[in-house]
Design a protein around this motif. Structure first.
Motif, PDB file in Angstrom:
ATOM      1  N   LEU A 102      -1.974   4.737   7.731  1.00 43.02           N
ATOM      2  CA  LEU A 102      -3.100   4.506   6.829  1.00 43.02           C
ATOM      3  C   LEU A 102      -3.614   5.811   6.231  1.00 43.02           C
ATOM      4  O   LEU A 102      -3.992   5.865   5.058  1.00 43.02           O
ATOM      5  CB  LEU A 102      -4.226   3.788   7.578  1.00 43.02           C
ATOM      6  N   TRP A 103      -3.619   6.869   7.032  1.00 42.44           N
ATOM      7  CA  TRP A 103      -4.154   8.141   6.555  1.00 42.44           C
ATOM      8  C   TRP A 103      -3.175   8.857   5.630  1.00 42.44           C
ATOM      9  O   TRP A 103      -3.573   9.463   4.639  1.00 42.44           O
ATOM     10  CB  TRP A 103      -4.504   9.031   7.735  1.00 42.44           C
ATOM     11  N   TYR A 104      -1.897   8.781   5.937  1.00 40.75           N
ATOM     12  CA  TYR A 104      -0.904   9.539   5.182  1.00 40.75           C
ATOM     13  C   TYR A 104      -0.560   8.868   3.862  1.00 40.75           C
ATOM     14  O   TYR A 104      -0.123   9.528   2.925  1.00 40.75           O
ATOM     15  CB  TYR A 104       0.361   9.709   6.031  1.00 40.75           C
ATOM     16  N   ASN A 105      -0.735   7.548   3.789  1.00 41.24           N
ATOM     17  CA  ASN A 105      -0.433   6.818   2.558  1.00 41.24           C
ATOM     18  C   ASN A 105      -1.653   6.880   1.644  1.00 41.24           C
ATOM     19  O   ASN A 105      -2.672   6.235   1.891  1.00 41.24           O
ATOM     20  CB  ASN A 105      -0.074   5.361   2.883  1.00 41.24           C
ATOM     21  N   HIS A 106      -1.543   7.662   0.589  1.00 37.52           N
ATOM     22  CA  HIS A 106      -2.686   7.882  -0.302  1.00 37.52           C
ATOM     23  C   HIS A 106      -3.116   6.591  -0.980  1.00 37.52           C
ATOM     24  O   HIS A 106      -4.323   6.316  -1.120  1.00 37.52           O
ATOM     25  CB  HIS A 106      -2.326   8.926  -1.362  1.00 37.52           C
ATOM     26  N   GLU A 107      -2.165   5.770  -1.406  1.00 37.58           N
ATOM     27  CA  GLU A 107      -2.508   4.541  -2.114  1.00 37.58           C
ATOM     28  C   GLU A 107      -3.252   3.570  -1.208  1.00 37.58           C
ATOM     29  O   GLU A 107      -4.247   2.960  -1.614  1.00 37.58           O
ATOM     30  CB  GLU A 107      -1.240   3.891  -2.669  1.00 37.58           C
ATOM     31  N   VAL A 108      -2.771   3.431   0.025  1.00 35.25           N
ATOM     32  CA  VAL A 108      -3.449   2.534   0.968  1.00 35.25           C
ATOM     33  C   VAL A 108      -4.833   3.070   1.300  1.00 35.25           C
ATOM     34  O   VAL A 108      -5.813   2.318   1.361  1.00 35.25           O
ATOM     35  CB  VAL A 108      -2.603   2.372   2.248  1.00 35.25           C
ATOM     36  N   ARG A 109      -4.924   4.374   1.497  1.00 37.80           N
ATOM     37  CA  ARG A 109      -6.219   4.978   1.820  1.00 37.80           C
ATOM     38  C   ARG A 109      -7.214   4.796   0.673  1.00 37.80           C
ATOM     39  O   ARG A 109      -8.385   4.485   0.896  1.00 37.80           O
ATOM     40  CB  ARG A 109      -6.017   6.461   2.130  1.00 37.80           C
ATOM     41  N   GLN A 110      -6.743   4.966  -0.553  1.00 37.49           N
ATOM     42  CA  GLN A 110      -7.615   4.793  -1.710  1.00 37.49           C
ATOM     43  C   GLN A 110      -8.050   3.340  -1.856  1.00 37.49           C
ATOM     44  O   GLN A 110      -9.210   3.052  -2.175  1.00 37.49           O
ATOM     45  CB  GLN A 110      -6.882   5.255  -2.980  1.00 37.49           C
ATOM     46  N   TYR A 111      -7.121   2.427  -1.587  1.00 36.86           N
ATOM     47  CA  TYR A 111      -7.443   0.999  -1.679  1.00 36.86           C
ATOM     48  C   TYR A 111      -8.508   0.613  -0.654  1.00 36.86           C
ATOM     49  O   TYR A 111      -9.486  -0.077  -0.978  1.00 36.86           O
ATOM     50  CB  TYR A 111      -6.171   0.181  -1.467  1.00 36.86           C
ATOM     51  N   LEU A 112      -8.334   1.063   0.590  1.00 38.95           N
ATOM     52  CA  LEU A 112      -9.309   0.753   1.628  1.00 38.95           C
ATOM     53  C   LEU A 112     -10.658   1.399   1.335  1.00 38.95           C
ATOM     54  O   LEU A 112     -11.715   0.808   1.604  1.00 38.95           O
ATOM     55  CB  LEU A 112      -8.783   1.223   2.991  1.00 38.95           C
ATOM     56  N   LYS A 113     -10.622   2.599   0.771  1.00 38.00           N
ATOM     57  CA  LYS A 113     -11.863   3.276   0.422  1.00 38.00           C
ATOM     58  C   LYS A 113     -12.623   2.506  -0.649  1.00 38.00           C
ATOM     59  O   LYS A 113     -13.852   2.326  -0.559  1.00 38.00           O
ATOM     60  CB  LYS A 113     -11.558   4.693  -0.062  1.00 38.00           C
ATOM     61  N   GLU A 114     -11.906   2.034  -1.664  1.00 34.96           N
ATOM     62  CA  GLU A 114     -12.556   1.258  -2.723  1.00 34.96           C
ATOM     63  C   GLU A 114     -13.124  -0.049  -2.181  1.00 34.96           C
ATOM     64  O   GLU A 114     -14.230  -0.454  -2.557  1.00 34.96           O
ATOM     65  CB  GLU A 114     -11.548   0.978  -3.843  1.00 34.96           C
ATOM     66  N   LYS A 115     -12.376  -0.697  -1.296  1.00 41.86           N
ATOM     67  CA  LYS A 115     -12.867  -1.936  -0.706  1.00 41.86           C
ATOM     68  C   LYS A 115     -14.121  -1.687   0.129  1.00 41.86           C
ATOM     69  O   LYS A 115     -15.076  -2.478   0.101  1.00 41.86           O
ATOM     70  CB  LYS A 115     -11.772  -2.561   0.170  1.00 41.86           C
ATOM     71  N   PHE A 116     -14.123  -0.585   0.873  1.00 32.78           N
ATOM     72  CA  PHE A 116     -15.272  -0.272   1.719  1.00 32.78           C
ATOM     73  C   PHE A 116     -16.499   0.048   0.872  1.00 32.78           C
ATOM     74  O   PHE A 116     -17.609  -0.414   1.173  1.00 32.78           O
ATOM     75  CB  PHE A 116     -14.931   0.907   2.630  1.00 32.78           C
TER      76      PHE A 116
END
Length: 205
Positions: free
Chosen positions: A184-198
């Motif tokens: 989750l941390w290393y994948n920038h796209e997943v991290r950005q997606y979770l950040k936007e959702k949060f």
């Protein structure tokens, strides 16, 4: 079966990342259908590989045999949960590294030809970071899953106290969580997606 599913889930992610790096222009590897195919292969392997164990245990139960007499189960589990995924991990991550390395060399050559300078070739910071991350993931995987399956392959789990057997399984769970958080941390796209959702969830609240 759960162990196979968890381990081969990370293997599938590693293979998918390999395809994405090696074939960045192939749209097929970015489609949702490829995700379903990958997940299907993962679940199929997770179901097929443990079948010999399930069948043998069922036969032993029907015949009244003790499971600890089935000495081949430990080495087989060691092979399908530790050896095969480790080999696939090593191959896919090796391909990723050398592909990224070749890309960095091409960029370095173009930059050097434009500037007209001649510099000695060395590993870029991106190459070093990628190599460190691959080594970290591989070490976490091996150190987490090795104790219980090496013990099973050696046959020392027969007659082992339950608390000690569960203790051997603890590193595998810790390894699973570390690799999941690392993904989750290393994948920038997943991290950005979770950040936007949060952030969106905070605004709703």
């Amino acid at each position: 079966m759960f162990n196979c599913s968890a381990v081969y889930g990370f293997v599938t992610i590693s293979v998918n990342r390999c395809f994405a790096v090696v074939y960045p222009q192939k749209r097929f590897f970015k489609k949702l259908s490829w995700c379903f195919i990958s997940a299907g292969i993962q679940w199929m392997l997770s179901f097929i590989l443990p079948i010999p164990i399930f069948y043998t245990c069922y036969e032993a139960f029907m015949q009244g045999k003790l499971l600890w007499t089935l000495t081949w189960i430990g080495p087989y589990e060691f092979f399908i949960v530790l050896v095969v995924p480790a080999v696939i991990f090593a191959i896919s991550n090796g391909i990723i590294y050398f592909t990224v390395r070749a890309s960095s060399r091409r960029v370095h050559t173009v930059a050097a030809s434009i500037s007209g300078s001649s510099t000695t070739e060395c590993l870029s910071s991106r190459d070093i970071l990628l190599l460190k991350h691959m080594v970290f993931v591989f070490i976490v995987y091996l150190t987490g899953w090795s104790p219980v399956y090496i013990s099973a392959a050696a046959g020392v789990t027969n007659g082992m106290p339950a608390w000690l057997f569960y203790l051997l399984q603890l590193p595998a769970g810790v390894s699973f969580m570390i690799l999941l958080l690392d993904l989750l941390w290393y994948n920038h796209e997943v991290r950005q997606y979770l950040k936007e959702k949060f952030v969106r969830w905070l605004h709703i609240q």
